[in-house]
Write a protein that holds these residues in place. Structure first.
Motif, PDB file in Angstrom:
ATOM      1  N   CYS A 106     -14.056  -2.285  -2.681  1.00 28.91           N
ATOM      2  CA  CYS A 106     -15.220  -2.071  -3.528  1.00 28.91           C
ATOM      3  C   CYS A 106     -16.363  -2.956  -3.062  1.00 28.91           C
ATOM      4  N   LEU A 107     -16.033  -4.217  -2.730  1.00 22.91           N
ATOM      5  CA  LEU A 107     -17.055  -5.132  -2.267  1.00 22.91           C
ATOM      6  C   LEU A 107     -17.549  -4.736  -0.882  1.00 22.91           C
ATOM      7  N   LEU A 108     -16.627  -4.282  -0.063  1.00 25.02           N
ATOM      8  CA  LEU A 108     -16.977  -3.946   1.315  1.00 25.02           C
ATOM      9  C   LEU A 108     -17.831  -2.695   1.384  1.00 25.02           C
ATOM     10  N   LEU A 109     -17.389  -1.688   0.626  1.00 22.73           N
ATOM     11  CA  LEU A 109     -18.046  -0.386   0.737  1.00 22.73           C
ATOM     12  C   LEU A 109     -19.023  -0.129  -0.398  1.00 22.73           C
ATOM     13  N   ALA A 110     -18.801  -0.823  -1.522  1.00 24.73           N
ATOM     14  CA  ALA A 110     -19.660  -0.699  -2.697  1.00 24.73           C
ATOM     15  C   ALA A 110     -19.914   0.747  -3.066  1.00 24.73           C
ATOM     16  N   GLY A 111     -18.911   1.552  -2.921  1.00 18.21           N
ATOM     17  CA  GLY A 111     -19.013   2.936  -3.387  1.00 18.21           C
ATOM     18  C   GLY A 111     -19.823   3.830  -2.472  1.00 18.21           C
ATOM     19  N   SER A 112     -19.764   3.605  -1.174  1.00 21.02           N
ATOM     20  CA  SER A 112     -20.614   4.374  -0.275  1.00 21.02           C
ATOM     21  C   SER A 112     -20.032   5.717   0.107  1.00 21.02           C
ATOM     22  N   LEU A 113     -18.892   6.048  -0.424  1.00 20.12           N
ATOM     23  CA  LEU A 113     -18.161   7.166   0.139  1.00 20.12           C
ATOM     24  C   LEU A 113     -18.568   8.502  -0.464  1.00 20.12           C
ATOM     25  N   GLN A 114     -19.684   8.991  -0.053  1.00 23.35           N
ATOM     26  CA  GLN A 114     -20.133  10.327  -0.433  1.00 23.35           C
ATOM     27  C   GLN A 114     -19.914  11.213   0.797  1.00 23.35           C
ATOM     28  N   VAL A 115     -19.151  12.282   0.658  1.00 24.87           N
ATOM     29  CA  VAL A 115     -18.735  12.995   1.854  1.00 24.87           C
ATOM     30  C   VAL A 115     -18.815  14.492   1.688  1.00 24.87           C
ATOM     31  N   TYR A 116     -18.480  15.182   2.799  1.00 23.64           N
ATOM     32  CA  TYR A 116     -18.488  16.634   2.791  1.00 23.64           C
ATOM     33  C   TYR A 116     -17.490  17.177   1.781  1.00 23.64           C
ATOM     34  N   ALA A 117     -17.921  18.052   0.917  1.00 22.39           N
ATOM     35  CA  ALA A 117     -16.988  18.664  -0.031  1.00 22.39           C
ATOM     36  C   ALA A 117     -16.228  19.781   0.656  1.00 22.39           C
ATOM     37  N   GLN A 118     -14.986  19.924   0.266  1.00 22.48           N
ATOM     38  CA  GLN A 118     -14.151  20.989   0.812  1.00 22.48           C
ATOM     39  C   GLN A 118     -13.957  22.073  -0.235  1.00 22.48           C
ATOM     40  N   ASN A 119     -13.608  23.231   0.217  1.00 22.39           N
ATOM     41  CA  ASN A 119     -13.404  24.331  -0.722  1.00 22.39           C
ATOM     42  C   ASN A 119     -12.318  24.022  -1.742  1.00 22.39           C
ATOM     43  N   LYS A 120     -11.295  23.255  -1.325  1.00 27.26           N
ATOM     44  CA  LYS A 120     -10.216  22.971  -2.258  1.00 27.26           C
ATOM     45  C   LYS A 120     -10.636  21.969  -3.316  1.00 27.26           C
ATOM     46  N   VAL A 155     -18.051  -7.305   7.993  1.00 24.37           N
ATOM     47  CA  VAL A 155     -19.028  -6.239   7.827  1.00 24.37           C
ATOM     48  C   VAL A 155     -19.206  -5.972   6.340  1.00 24.37           C
ATOM     49  N   SER A 156     -20.408  -5.629   5.908  1.00 22.90           N
ATOM     50  CA  SER A 156     -20.644  -5.242   4.524  1.00 22.90           C
ATOM     51  C   SER A 156     -21.666  -4.123   4.470  1.00 22.90           C
ATOM     52  N   THR A 157     -21.636  -3.352   3.385  1.00 25.17           N
ATOM     53  CA  THR A 157     -22.611  -2.283   3.200  1.00 25.17           C
ATOM     54  C   THR A 157     -23.132  -2.315   1.767  1.00 25.17           C
ATOM     55  N   LEU A 158     -24.387  -1.928   1.601  1.00 23.53           N
ATOM     56  CA  LEU A 158     -25.004  -1.750   0.290  1.00 23.53           C
ATOM     57  C   LEU A 158     -25.533  -0.320   0.242  1.00 23.53           C
ATOM     58  N   PRO A 159     -24.801   0.593  -0.352  1.00 22.36           N
ATOM     59  CA  PRO A 159     -25.183   2.012  -0.315  1.00 22.36           C
ATOM     60  C   PRO A 159     -26.038   2.417  -1.511  1.00 22.36           C
ATOM     61  N   TRP A 160     -27.335   2.470  -1.318  1.00 14.13           N
ATOM     62  CA  TRP A 160     -28.236   2.916  -2.371  1.00 14.13           C
ATOM     63  C   TRP A 160     -28.726   4.326  -2.069  1.00 14.13           C
TER      64      TRP A 160
END
Length: 978
Positions: A9-23, A381-386
């Motif tokens: 959570c600290l590393l990625l801070a919720g950056s995981l927005q990705v391609y949606a799949q049909n399933k 490494v760290s990320t701040l995904p806004w």
């Protein structure tokens, strides 16, 4: 979906927005008369509702514990602050705890005219420039605020939440969000919603000037925090026009000095509207019932257009921009890049995988090439995904004799490797497997569930949740070429280079202490609204006690004991070897544990071992505590054999390497020097000094000479010998007892007879005969004070009254200490006091108290705490609230999984063979305030204390401290033992 452990959570801070799949597609359903949307294949089974007024409600059921993590979020943070009133969103967050017309007030009709006058005075103050004129107006503000406070009930919100059994009452403001947090019993849904609906109906901004002082304190704490200064400098440089860099969450000093209640009200009216807010529930509840109750309670809210902040497009960074930050803490270097925002789902998933290729804790480029090879003190490494941009940063700390420029070059060299594609493509598969593990772990936590769902709302009102659910699938589709192309496109010379250097920061301008007259807190008062909420019916939750004879299966693995609890929830295992020897018994043990991570065997190099563990999504850790050492191995049960066998091979066959030890010694010497620059470490050492004396657990370290004389053979011999010492085996996993026993016996080599350990050295807590001051000098704006006093030996019969005392006296925002020190006197941002119980039967209790204040308020703060330590104020209502809260905490607490085993082991150390919570619970109703007062009088009042004071000698005079006792200036060498 972003249900991951805290580290990620600290590393990625919720950056995981990705391609949606049909399933993983949006579906619709109706239940209980309400239509909701959900994403197929969502393991959280989250329901997304939109009420008629636009309010978003997101519900995720998890029946594990009879509690619910709730979040109420607003899509407005410091980004949305007016340019001339930065810090406003954060101010407002604080004020949402002050009540409304219905609660927080003794008599709203009488209070209102004075609050109106305060608001007008602040408006005048905001527009006035002359120093003397401003002082005169502030004097009026202080005077009128004092009159208004006579009609206020401080912390009544917290009293209501505590009374219904809530935990973790808090809130936070960040760049794009303000979120209010409560963890409530499952039976408190109606009470919770009644309070929250009223809370957001028409908040009253009372007791403002003392709360404003708390924010001043928060600002000054930030000025003393080199990490925060680095963070703000990084953002200001990356974003020269966007609010990400131009408006800090806490606000500027100038704006803090010139608040406007009218501007705060305007902000509230603009952004706290239902179509810009969400309510998230994760836990044990009936979703049909909850959605109806939320609709009933929040239906009054009216939708309103929201002018969402649209940031400018920043010009590309053409070449490295170099900045320096000065301060007393250790030096480091950061390299920060501006990346596409989190709403760019295609690039977000690539960046996530790329960041893991660089650093995942085991097998990334930084992990293997820099950290494992000890080329620097540490890198990450760290990320701040806004929404608009993501910040991607590499950080590094120098080892002894190394410059920050050398660290910078090492970090940039890893990016060059990435751009060239000189890494194993199979690493991507391992990353995906580990994320599957994190997802299973994260599903167990209501907090992880709720925060993931709220983050989705803040980013895009939950509309992209199917991308979150599908992100692990989409991570698996990222190719090596995708990563190389991304790195070449975005990771060039377009970075901000920040050097954190040791030295005086001459730019610091602290927020001065305004004169504040203590205000009334009306501790025993109660509004009608509180009584109404308290009288609302609720079904009691029956507490559940552990039966150590039934809940734990005790067996044997060869000639040692096995403690077993089966995991019936998922396919994860946790295996522990617990030894009765720790760092108190052998000062070299922590060094041996650290050394192990850099060693190979006759079959594998250290790098190969790290890769193997990462590839099978398993972990190991050797953790020497004070009196026990615990080896843990965990991961997917399907890889149990591989993980256990690999660790046994490592610890039994690791090879001495003098070159590795030389590198570790270099890094340890630098880490030791850095520790002496860290105020948190210094204060920890001062407390230990006060508790145990000059020779204490904190400075129970090898001297520098002893460290230099240490040989690789000594440490390896210690590692090889560790499994031959008597230890208990603990297994929590899906296998049956027989299978688990057979597997452990087959894979974990045990000696025919265990070797005897030398035993642990015992540190005895000192008895304070007279008050004294232990002072350490540190260059900072604030002063931090800890009170330490050691008490009587452990007595299990005192557990109930000790816990109740802590609840009442100094354990939360509704406690006596918090109300007096912060709410009434505005002397500190953070304060607490409690009677700490020992963790073994031969140990003593300890009084621990704390105030962190501006240096020029230190004497007032000490006097304020000393008053409370001398005479405990009596409040019938506060006492009843503390007692009710204590009961409900126990009723809704569920000790599960391997927590059952560790509860048993902790009980054994205290000389107990049953779950003491049962005795405590059955004692609560019989406790009276006289019991709490007696504890205070016998153990706290009128006693000598050790004052641990960390402050700057430029701001605090040592002669002034003599009023508290004999002053001893403690050197860093004395504190640290090296």
């Amino acid at each position: 979906m972003r249900v991951i452990n805290l580290f990620l959570c600290l590393l990625l801070a919720g950056s995981l927005q990705v391609y949606a799949q049909n399933k993983h597609a949006w579906k619709e359903a109706t239940s209980g008369g309400y239509k909701y949307r959900y994403v197929s294949g969502d393991p959280m089974q989250a329901r997304f509702y939109t009420l008629k007024n636009g309010l978003t409600v997101i519900l995720s059921v998890n029946k594990k514990d009879p509690r619910i993590q709730t979040l109420i979020g607003v899509r407005a943070g410091s980004n949305s602050d007016p340019k001339d009133h930065t810090g406003l969103a954060h101010y407002l967050e604080h004020l949402l705890f002050k009540g409304t017309q219905k609660y927080g007030s003794l008599d709203w009709a009488k209070e209102k005219p004075y609050l109106d006058q305060v608001e007008q005075l602040y408006d005048t103050y905001n527009k006035t420039t002359g120093t003397e004129k401003r002082k005169a107006i502030y004097k009026q503000i202080d005077s009128v605020s004092g009159v208004a406070a006579k009609y206020a009930i401080a912390n009544e919100y917290d009293k209501m939440m505590t009374g219904m059994g809530a935990q973790g009452t808090n809130a936070h403001t960040w760049v794009e969000e303000t979120v209010y947090e409560e963890d409530i019993p499952s039976t408190a849904v109606d009470k919770f919603l009644a309070v929250q609906a009223e809370r957001f109906r028409d908040p009253v901004f009372r007791i403002f000037h003392t709360e404003l002082e708390a924010v001043y304190e928060e600002k000054n704490r930030g000025l003393d925090n080199d990490g925060r200064k680095m963070y703000e400098t990084m953002l200001a440089t990356l974003f020269p026009t966007h609010n990400y860099g131009q408006q800090s969450t806490i606000g500027t000093v100038e704006h803090l000095k010139n608040p406007s209640l009218k501007a705060i009200r305007k902000f509230y009216n603009e952004f706290y509207v239902p179509n810009n807010m969400a309510i998230v529930f994760a836990g044990d509840f009936d979703p049909d019932y909850v959605i109806k109750r939320i609709d009933d309670q929040f239906g009054y809210m009216k939708t309103k257009p929201v002018n969402e902040y649209k940031g400018p497009v920043e010009k590309p960074i053409a070449g490295p921009i170099v900045k320096e930050v000065f301060g007393p803490d250790a030096e480091n270097v950061n390299i920060a890049y501006r990346m596409p925002g989190a709403l760019d789902t295609k690039n977000a998933v690539i960046l996530t995988v790329l960041s893991q290729v660089l650093s995942n804790g085991k097998a990334g480029l930084l992990d293997l090439n820099l950290n494992k090879q000890q080329k620097l003190l540490g890198a990450g490494v760290s990320t701040l995904p806004w929404k608009d941009y993501t910040v991607f940063a590499l950080s590094g700390r120098a080892k002894q004799g190394q410059s920050l420029d050398e660290v910078k070059d090492l970090l940039l060299a890893q990016l060059d490797i990435l751009r060239k594609g000189d890494f194993d493509a199979g690493l991507i598969t391992a990353i995906v497997n580990n994320f599957k593990l994190y997802e299973v772990q994260g599903l167990e936590s209501n907090g992880n569930r709720a925060n993931s769902l709220m983050d989705a709302f803040i980013k895009h009102k939950g509309g992209n949740w199917q991308y979150d659910v599908a992100y692990i699938d989409d991570m698996s589709k990222v190719t090596k070429k995708d990563i190389v192309d991304f790195a070449n496109k975005y990771l060039a010379n377009n970075y901000v280079l920040l050097y954190k250097r040791k030295g005086e920061d001459k730019s610091i301008v602290k927020v001065d202490k305004p004169p504040i007259t203590p205000v009334e807190v009306n501790r025993d008062a109660q509004s009608r609204f509180l009584k109404t909420v308290a009288d609302m019916p609720e079904t009691a939750v029956k507490p559940q006690w552990l039966d150590y004879n039934k809940d734990i299966t005790k067996g044997k693995v060869g000639n040692t004991d096995l403690l077993y609890v089966q995991n019936k929830d998922n396919g994860l295992f946790r295996l522990y070897y617990r030894f009765d020897v720790g760092s108190w018994g052998n000062k070299k043990l922590p060094l041996a544990a650290q050394y192990l991570q850099y060693l190979g065997t006759d079959k594998y190099s250290s790098e190969e071992i790290s890769k193997q563990f990462y590839n099978i999504a398993c972990n190991f850790n050797v953790a020497p505590g004070a009196e026990e050492t615990t080896i843990s191995i965990s991961g997917l049960q399907e890889n149990f054999d591989k993980a256990v066998e690999l660790f046994d091979h490592l610890i039994n066959n690791c090879k001495a390497d003098e070159q590795v030890l030389a590198g570790m010694k270099n890094r340890l010497q630098k880490a030791r020097a850095d520790n002496k620059l860290n105020k948190g470490q210094i204060m920890s050492g001062l407390r230990s000094y006060a508790t145990y004396g000059a020779k204490n657990p904190f400075n129970n370290q090898l001297s520098n000479d002893e460290l230099n004389a240490l040989t690789a053979g000594e440490l390896v011999d210690l590692l090889h010998a560790l499994p031959t010492y008597k230890h208990t085996v603990i297994y929590y996993g899906p296998e049956t007892l027989d299978k688990a026993t057979a597997g452990i016996q087959r894979l974990h080599r045990l000696p025919a007879e265990f070797k005897a350990t030398e035993g642990n050295k015992q540190f005895e807590k000192v008895q304070q005969a007279a008050s004294k001051v232990l002072f350490a000098d540190y260059d900072m704006v604030q002063a931090e004070v800890n009170w330490v006093r050691n008490g009587n030996l452990y007595d299990p019969s005192s557990t109930a009254v000790v816990n109740l005392f802590n609840n009442y006296f100094g354990g939360g925002m509704g406690s006596i200490v918090f109300q007096t020190i912060r709410e009434s006197k505005a002397l500190a941002y953070s304060t607490y006091a409690f009677y700490a119980a020992p963790n073994k039967k031969t140990d003593r209790y300890a009084v621990l108290a704390y105030v962190g204040s501006q240096a020029d308020k230190m004497n007032e703060a000490i006097a304020g705490m000393n008053e409370l330590l001398t005479v405990i104020p009596e409040s019938e209502k506060a006492f009843e609230t503390a007692r009710s809260s204590m009961k409900k905490d126990i009723e809704t607490e569920r000790i599960t999984q391997d927590g059952i085993i560790f509860s048993y082991l902790n009980a054994q150390k205290l000389g107990l063979d049953t779950d003491i919570r049962k005795n405590v619970y059955e004692s609560i109703d019989g406790l009276k305030f006289s019991d709490v007062k007696k504890l205070h009088e016998q153990n706290i009042a009128g006693k000598p204390y050790s004052y641990c004071i960390l402050a700057s000698e430029k701001r605090v005079k040592l002669d002034d401290l003599k009023q508290y006792g004999e002053v001893q200036k403690v050197s860093l060498d004395e504190i640290f033992g090296y």
